[in-house]
Design an enzyme around this catalytic site. Structure first.
Site, PDB file in Angstrom:
ATOM      1  N   GLU A 268      33.664  41.611  31.733  1.00 10.22           N
ATOM      2  CA  GLU A 268      34.843  42.444  31.922  1.00 10.22           C
ATOM      3  C   GLU A 268      35.641  41.882  33.076  1.00 10.22           C
ATOM      4  O   GLU A 268      35.187  41.845  34.227  1.00 10.22           O
ATOM      5  CB  GLU A 268      34.474  43.898  32.192  1.00 10.22           C
ATOM      6  N   CYS A 302      39.811  47.622  37.750  1.00 11.07           N
ATOM      7  CA  CYS A 302      40.178  46.744  36.636  1.00 11.07           C
ATOM      8  C   CYS A 302      41.103  47.445  35.641  1.00 11.07           C
ATOM      9  O   CYS A 302      41.954  46.820  35.043  1.00 11.07           O
ATOM     10  CB  CYS A 302      38.934  46.205  35.953  1.00 11.07           C
TER      11      CYS A 302
HETATM   12  P1  NAD Z   1      34.790  37.051  41.628  1.00 10.44           P
HETATM   13  O1  NAD Z   1      34.913  36.952  40.165  1.00 10.44           O
HETATM   14  O2  NAD Z   1      34.828  35.802  42.404  1.00 10.44           O
HETATM   15  O3  NAD Z   1      33.381  37.754  42.017  1.00 10.44           O
HETATM   16  C1  NAD Z   1      32.755  38.787  41.282  1.00 10.44           C
HETATM   17  C2  NAD Z   1      31.237  38.594  41.389  1.00 10.44           C
HETATM   18  O4  NAD Z   1      30.875  37.348  40.823  1.00 10.44           O
HETATM   19  C3  NAD Z   1      30.698  38.568  42.831  1.00 10.44           C
HETATM   20  O5  NAD Z   1      29.429  39.169  42.866  1.00 10.44           O
HETATM   21  C4  NAD Z   1      30.585  37.075  43.099  1.00 10.44           C
HETATM   22  O6  NAD Z   1      29.640  36.774  44.108  1.00 10.44           O
HETATM   23  C5  NAD Z   1      30.129  36.554  41.752  1.00 10.44           C
HETATM   24  N1  NAD Z   1      30.435  35.149  41.505  1.00 10.44           N
HETATM   25  C6  NAD Z   1      31.443  34.397  42.024  1.00 10.44           C
HETATM   26  N2  NAD Z   1      31.387  33.137  41.537  1.00 10.44           N
HETATM   27  C7  NAD Z   1      30.338  33.093  40.673  1.00 10.44           C
HETATM   28  C8  NAD Z   1      29.781  32.075  39.844  1.00 10.44           C
HETATM   29  N3  NAD Z   1      30.283  30.845  39.797  1.00 10.44           N
HETATM   30  N4  NAD Z   1      28.717  32.398  39.080  1.00 10.44           N
HETATM   31  C9  NAD Z   1      28.203  33.646  39.092  1.00 10.44           C
HETATM   32  N5  NAD Z   1      28.669  34.635  39.864  1.00 10.44           N
HETATM   33  C10 NAD Z   1      29.728  34.369  40.648  1.00 10.44           C
HETATM   34  O7  NAD Z   1      35.854  38.073  42.138  1.00 10.44           O
HETATM   35  P2  NAD Z   1      36.363  38.284  43.644  1.00 10.44           P
HETATM   36  O8  NAD Z   1      36.590  36.985  44.342  1.00 10.44           O
HETATM   37  O9  NAD Z   1      35.413  39.208  44.297  1.00 10.44           O
HETATM   38  O10 NAD Z   1      37.749  38.981  43.373  1.00 10.44           O
HETATM   39  C11 NAD Z   1      38.860  38.184  43.023  1.00 10.44           C
HETATM   40  C12 NAD Z   1      39.707  38.866  41.984  1.00 10.44           C
HETATM   41  O11 NAD Z   1      38.926  39.216  40.852  1.00 10.44           O
HETATM   42  C13 NAD Z   1      40.312  40.194  42.396  1.00 10.44           C
HETATM   43  O12 NAD Z   1      41.422  40.055  43.183  1.00 10.44           O
HETATM   44  C14 NAD Z   1      40.576  40.814  41.052  1.00 10.44           C
HETATM   45  O13 NAD Z   1      41.741  40.273  40.513  1.00 10.44           O
HETATM   46  C15 NAD Z   1      39.418  40.368  40.230  1.00 10.44           C
HETATM   47  N6  NAD Z   1      38.353  41.397  40.169  1.00 10.44           N
HETATM   48  C16 NAD Z   1      38.262  42.134  39.054  1.00 10.44           C
HETATM   49  C17 NAD Z   1      37.297  43.111  38.976  1.00 10.44           C
HETATM   50  C18 NAD Z   1      37.124  43.978  37.778  1.00 10.44           C
HETATM   51  O14 NAD Z   1      36.621  45.097  37.903  1.00 10.44           O
HETATM   52  N7  NAD Z   1      37.473  43.513  36.574  1.00 10.44           N
HETATM   53  C19 NAD Z   1      36.418  43.341  40.035  1.00 10.44           C
HETATM   54  C20 NAD Z   1      36.529  42.534  41.160  1.00 10.44           C
HETATM   55  C21 NAD Z   1      37.495  41.558  41.190  1.00 10.44           C
END
Ligand code: NAD
Length: 535
Positions: A268, A302
């Site tokens: 998601e 989201c």
């Molecule tokens: P992100 O996708 O980088 O991180 C989300 C999760 O994934 C964290 O636990 C992170 O440690 C982990 N992660 C990061 N890189 C990974 C990899 N290569 N493999 C596995 N896991 C990994 O998101 P973010 O940097 O925290 O936020 C950035 C943007 O993402 C926000 O500004 C927003 O646009 C979006 N976001 C969306 C939601 C949602 O509910 N859909 C939630 C958080 C962030």
């Protein structure tokens, strides 16, 4: 993983006015799978910048140990009768409601959100726990379907748990997104390794405590902490199914890894969700709903709305009702229900919001309210913001802002509105406001989004846990909630029994028929089956 440079010794450092009792942190931290030398991570509360907790880190190797522990415990859990699993979920339901004040404090301190938004997480966990506790037998019971030769081929579909599910959770809904998906996977008979975002790992650790108190067997849920590319990627590479919530960019990486290993992934991702106000909608009601849809969780949600699309017949009346309501929203850092809107969660989020707004303003957008950083309330507070005249080439028009910012745009009619709403690379959620429910339904099915709420912003779909929830286009793959949510962490097995091959009927002799005779018999059978109206 090296120890965090900004670590504080709570015994000697007077700066350490910890927002969470260090002893409680140490107790919760025992749930982290870690090893000597892995280091600790210092988190600060976005509300005040005060030190919050020092959480032990896991190494990528610790992920292997966590998965191995879960695999061992899962074998027994898979054999636990469905009623036994349901009992644990029902206890989680009661405990999360009983102990809500503890976790509401924790969620607020870690994420900076307002308490009402934190409460949404508690309610969501209760809804998911009840839904799957009561529904697990129906979802997972072996199912019979018509076989090749009706009456002679008995077909049963069984569902087995995939084994170990990896839940990679972000910081914006730390309880919902870590625990909700974990409960679903557990109901299906899986074990789970959770990797929370470092900023919000205490909430996940609290949730594991709760699961154990609810009677979940030891070892079945493990927590690993650390950075995404190291620990998160290792987790994705070690489990039998991944449930990921986060950015579209990371979602693509996760999907690639899962694809290489041929394991499933439920993703998601981001949205650029639109809310349409039709000309027959009551402006006050639509405005009230839109305030919640845009600014819940400080817009870091989201499914929250970042684009408001207004039929020109209602636009002025809507804005006259909406903008003053947005202006009246109370910002605050209290651990109570006194504030409507909380803080952004990180400096990176504040910077992203400011960049998007500045870019839009530089390209000619107009501020209807907000667009102001409010360090007087707390370091990362930003006023709820409404912009108009945002040009299509502004970053804000296409990219997810994930903050308290919404743009408004006027359209001539419903077709025009649909073109605007669907003209996005994202397709997560949408909202339609109209006095004519039939018109709402007609519009909804023409919107390219996984969820559409008529006369609500997002809670109607999200809270309807019996229905699937997720995105299309760049907003993701797969669904949480409903049948799809629980089935995604199972694999199906079809068992077909051919009757009458032994004993008096002697149908087994058919196998020995020469090919030409056999095909004649079978062609006749196919004709009969069509004539009988069989599917
Ligand atoms: P992100 O996708 O980088 O991180 C989300 C999760 O994934 C964290 O636990 C992170 O440690 C982990 N992660 C990061 N890189 C990974 C990899 N290569 N493999 C596995 N896991 C990994 O998101 P973010 O940097 O925290 O936020 C950035 C943007 O993402 C926000 O500004 C927003 O646009 C979006 N976001 C969306 C939601 C949602 O509910 N859909 C939630 C958080 C962030």
């Amino acid at each position: 993983m090296t120890p965090d440079a900004d670590v504080i010794d709570p015994e000697v450092d007077p700066r350490a006015t910890w927002a969470v009792d260090p002893q409680e942190v140490r107790r919760l931290a025992e749930h982290v799978v870690t090893s000597p030398g892995a280091g600790v991570h210092l988190t600060r509360s976005p509300l005040t910048d005060a030190p919050l907790a020092q959480v032990p880190l896991s190494t990528p190797e610790d992920v292997g140990s966590a998965v191995a522990r879960v695999r061992l415990a899962q074998r027994l859990w898979a054999r636990t009768p469905l009623r036994g699993r349901a009992r644990v979920l029902l206890r989680v339901h009661d405990l999360v409601l009983d102990r809500q004040s503890e976790v509401l404090d924790l969620i607020q301190l870690e994420s900076g959100k307002a308490r009402a938004s934190a409460y949404e997480e508690v309610a969501d966990v209760a809804l998911v726990a009840r839904h799957y506790a009561r529904g697990v037998e129906r979802y997972l019971a072996p199912r019979r379907v018509r076989g090749l030769v009706p009456g002679l081929t008995g077909v049963t579909i069984h569902r087995h748990p995939v084994g170990v599910v990896g839940v990679v959770a972000p910081w914006n809904y730390p309880l919902t997104l870590a625990l909700g998906d974990t409960l679903t996977a557990l109901a299906a008979g899986n074990g789970v390794v959770v990797k929370p975002d470092l900023q919000t790992s205490l909430t996940t650790l609290w949730a594991v405590d709760l699961l154990l108190e609810a009677g979940l067997p030891e070892g079945l849920v493990q927590v690993v902490t650390g950075d995404g590319p190291g620990v998160g990627a290792r987790l994705v590479d070690s489990v039998d199914h991944v449930v990921f919530t986060g950015s579209t960019a990371t979602g693509r990486t996760v999907a690639e890894s899962a694809g290489r290993r041929l394991v499933g992934a439920t993703l998601e991702l981001g949205g650029k969700n639109a809310l349409y106000v039709a000309d027959d909608a009551a402006p006050d009601i639509a405005a009230e709903g839109a305030v919640r849809a845009c600014f819940a969780n400080t817009g870091q949600l989201c499914v929250s709305v970042e684009r408001i699309v207004l039929h020109e017949g209602v636009a002025d009346a809507f804005l006259a009702a909406f903008v003053p309501r947005v202006r009246a929203l109370r910002l605050g850092a209290g651990l109570d229900y006194s504030a409507d809107v909380g803080s952004l969660t990180s400096a990176a989020q504040l910077e992203r919001v400011q960049d998007h707004v500045e870019d839009a303003l530089a390209r000619g957008a107009t501020v209807l309210t907000g667009a102001v950083h409010r360090p007087d309330v707390g370091p990362l507070f930003y006023e709820p913001t409404v912009l108009s005249d945002v040009p299509p080439d502004a970053v804000l028009s296409t990219e997810e802002t994930f903050g308290p910012v919404v743009s408004v745009q006027r359209v001539r009619d419903d077709d025009d509105a649909l073109a605007v709403i669907n003209g996005s690379d994202h397709g997560l959620n949408a909202s339609v406001w109209t006095a004519d429910v039939a018109r709402g339904r007609r519009l909804a099915v023409r919107i390219e989004a996984g969820t559409v709420n008529v006369n609500d912003g997002y809670t109607a779909v999200w809270g309807s846990t019996a229905a699937p929830m997720g995105g299309v286009k760049d907003s993701g793959l797969g669904r949480r909630h409903g049948a799809e949510g629980i089935w995604s962490t199972t694999w199906t097995q079809t068992v077909a029994v051919q009757r009458g091959t032994h004993g008096g009927w002697g149908l087994g002799r058919l196998y020995a028929l020469p090919a030409e005779r056999w095909t004649r018999v079978f062609t006749g059978a196919l004709r009969v089956m069509k004539a009988l109206g069989l599917r």
